[in-house]
Design an enzyme around this catalytic site. Structure first.
Site, PDB file in Angstrom:
ATOM      1  N   LYS A 185       0.841  -1.199   0.000  1.00  0.00           N
ATOM      2  CA  LYS A 185       0.000   0.000   0.000  1.00  0.00           C
ATOM      3  C   LYS A 185       0.877   1.250   0.000  1.00  0.00           C
ATOM      4  O   LYS A 185       1.943   1.275   0.625  1.00  0.00           O
ATOM      5  CB  LYS A 185      -0.897  -0.043   1.238  1.00  0.00           C
ATOM      6  N   SER A 189     -10.055  -0.845   7.495  1.00  0.00           N
ATOM      7  CA  SER A 189      -9.408  -0.607   6.209  1.00  0.00           C
ATOM      8  C   SER A 189      -8.740  -1.830   5.597  1.00  0.00           C
ATOM      9  O   SER A 189      -8.341  -1.797   4.438  1.00  0.00           O
ATOM     10  CB  SER A 189      -8.391   0.529   6.329  1.00  0.00           C
ATOM     11  N   SER A 239      -9.655   1.552   3.466  1.00  0.00           N
ATOM     12  CA  SER A 239      -8.851   2.341   2.554  1.00  0.00           C
ATOM     13  C   SER A 239      -7.847   1.510   1.748  1.00  0.00           C
ATOM     14  O   SER A 239      -7.241   2.024   0.816  1.00  0.00           O
ATOM     15  CB  SER A 239      -8.083   3.411   3.354  1.00  0.00           C
TER      16      SER A 239
END
Length: 534
Positions: free
Chosen positions: A90, A204, A180
């Protein structure tokens, strides 16, 4: 001596191959790290940059092929279990290479890191090829209330691979990709990497894993080092693996779970030697699984709020599978669940309520996040960021305001609220809110509920239980459970829904065993349609 295969063998079915199968192929000399890397890059070009344009990969590592070349012929081993395995991380996780670490923000475009985050260091040590950075909800969805899941000003909008074409008039997906860690989850679901690493503060990892039909582990805070990860709230932040199978998640957890002097909270961790040990089909037998229930509405057992009739049907099927496997299902109300599942405690921060409709985070963001955000982000920018003129959160707020047309499509109201705090965590309101969270989530929440009913785990549909486990700092494991249709009142093609098993601190091993038994019995993961082998 026979030369290694120069392209990914067809029997791997790279678009949906478990990481363990990829490792076996590397160990057996049936594929090389270079061939795998090229094959995944081709899929990214075809489906992420072209075709449905999933937009899950924000940036590729320009050195990925060269790194893979150095690993050709180095077979996975006990010391290097991931040798040659391409993995995405990420884009809020620091890498000290040519890849920027931006959290999807225009303000941090081009910003690099002084050193690798500890999780990246561990991946490299295990032999992984860092393929690139996954797109995400900007700043892990703490910039603005109305930020759609998977949108960032620098990376654009991530699409759900099961329903990529269905968007509203603003280009926002009707079926969101989860937030997210959206890009990390979509890339795994679409077969664009062997596995990925995401992060979670509250939902997330769990939300995008559920939405994309994959497995994740949201570990106990302190099991995986947060050093080098751009923070929201240190009291809840953690990284976690995103994979296509439970066994693969356990393998990655073996690599990532390690003590780190850069993150002192890891010093108290407890873990087994191997999270894959004792994964068994009969692990559900005799296990006591709690199902938070509303006594007034027996049709909506196990839910915070209401699911669609399709979702309720699916959850009934999940519970039946578990019963058939020998689990004892305990239906009982969790008294604090409504409070914890809501927007959080102490919401009237600075005489405003900026967190009332945080769509990207299904549980909302409590004021603890706002206080810890400014404190932690300023430390990250000071200690980790380089190649940028941005030194503080205030600099980001000012940059966004000066470049509002490009940077502030959805505003920055959460950053504005956070920047009004002192940034040193000295405020009484912060300390009180954090204490109340722990009291509700641990003492009167998970601990009390599990002790009273002698539970091994608590079952939730999708990410509905994310906030309770997150605020307590406790683990959850998400596993695919089937498909539902209908989002925001609209008819949609079927898309995934997962179920999560939550438990006490350091119970990842037990939760993985339960998730594995369910996974093997139900076999509910199916790859997205329209993304075939190349």
């Amino acid at each position: 001596m026979k030369k290694p295969t120069r392209r990914a063998p067809a029997e791997l079915k790279l678009e949906d191959a478990p990481m363990s199968d990829i490792i076996d192929a590397l160990a057996g000399g049936r594929v090389t790290a270079t061939a795998l890397t090229k094959a995944y890059l081709a899929r990214i070009a075809a489906y992420d940059r072209g075709g449905p344009m999933l937009n899950s990969v924000r940036a590729l590592n320009p050195d990925a092929r060269a790194i893979a070349g150095t690993l050709d012929g180095r077979k996975p081993s006990a010391k290097r279990p991931l040798a040659g395995v391409p993995i995405l991380v990420k884009d809020n996780i620091a890498t000290s290479d040519k890849q920027p670490t931006t959290a999807g923000s225009l303000a941090l475009e081009g910003a690099r890191a002084k050193r690798d985050a500890t999780v990246v260091k561990l991946l490299r040590k295990a032999g992984a090829v860092i393929l690139g950075k996954a797109n995400l909800t900007e700043f892990a969805n703490i910039l603005a209330i109305d930020m759609p899941s998977g949108y960032s000003s620098l990376g654009g909008q991530v699409k759900n691979p099961y329903v990529p074409a269905l968007v509203d008039g603003r280009g926002i997906p009707i079926v969101d990709p989860g937030g997210s860690s959206s890009g990390s989850a979509v890339a795994v679901a679409a077969g664009l990497c062997a596995a990925s690493i995401g992060t979670e503060t509250s939902g997330s990892l769990l939300h995008p894993a559920s939405r994309n039909g994959i497995v994740t582990v949201k570990p106990t805070v302190g099991l995986i080092s947060r050093a080098g990860i751009m923070p929201i709230a240190h009291s809840q932040d953690t990284a976690g693996p995103m994979t296509r199978t439970v066994r693969d998640a356990a393998l990655l957890l073996n690599v990532l779970a390690a003590e780190d002097p850069r993150d002192p909270v890891t010093e108290r961790q407890r873990r087994p030697a191997d999270y894959r040990a004792d994964l068994a089909r009969d692990a559900m037998k005799g296990a006591r699984i709690g199902v938070p229930s509303d006594p007034a509405d027996p049709l909506n057992d196990c839910y915070y709020g209401k699911l669609s009739s399709d979702g309720a049907r699916l959850m009934a099927e999940v519970i039946k599978v578990m019963r058939d496997l020998g689990a004892v299902i305990v239906r009982a109300n969790m008294p604090t669940r409504g409070w914890i599942a809501g927007p959080g405690t102490g919401m009237a921060v600075l005489n405003r309520n900026p967190l009332s409709s945080n769509k990207g985070n299904p549980t909302g963001a409590p004021i603890v996040f706002l206080y810890e955000l400014k404190y932690g982000l300023n430390l990250y920018l000071r200690d980790w960021a380089t190649n940028t003129g941005i030194k503080t959160m205030a600099d980001i707020v000012a940059f966004n305001a000066a470049n509002a047309e490009r940077a502030l499509r959805f505003g920055q109201d959460l950053f504005l609220a956070a920047d009004l705090t002192k940034g040193d965590l000295s405020e009484h309101e912060y300390k009180s809110a954090r204490a109340m969270d722990l009291l509700a989530a641990r003492t009167h929440g998970m601990d009390a509920y599990m002790n009273q009913h002698r539970l091994d785990a608590v079952l939730f549909p999708g990410a509905t239980g994310a906030a309770i486990a997150a605020k307590a700092g406790y683990p959850s494991v998400m596993v695919p459970s089937g498909f539902v249709a209908g989002a925001d009142g609209k008819d949609t093609p079927d898309y995934p829904l997962g179920v999560s098993f939550a438990g006490r601190a350091w119970s990842e091993h037990k939760l993985l065993r339960l998730a594995y038994a369910y996974e093997q019995a139900s076999n509910m993961r199916k790859p997205p349609p329209g993304l075939p082998a190349l």
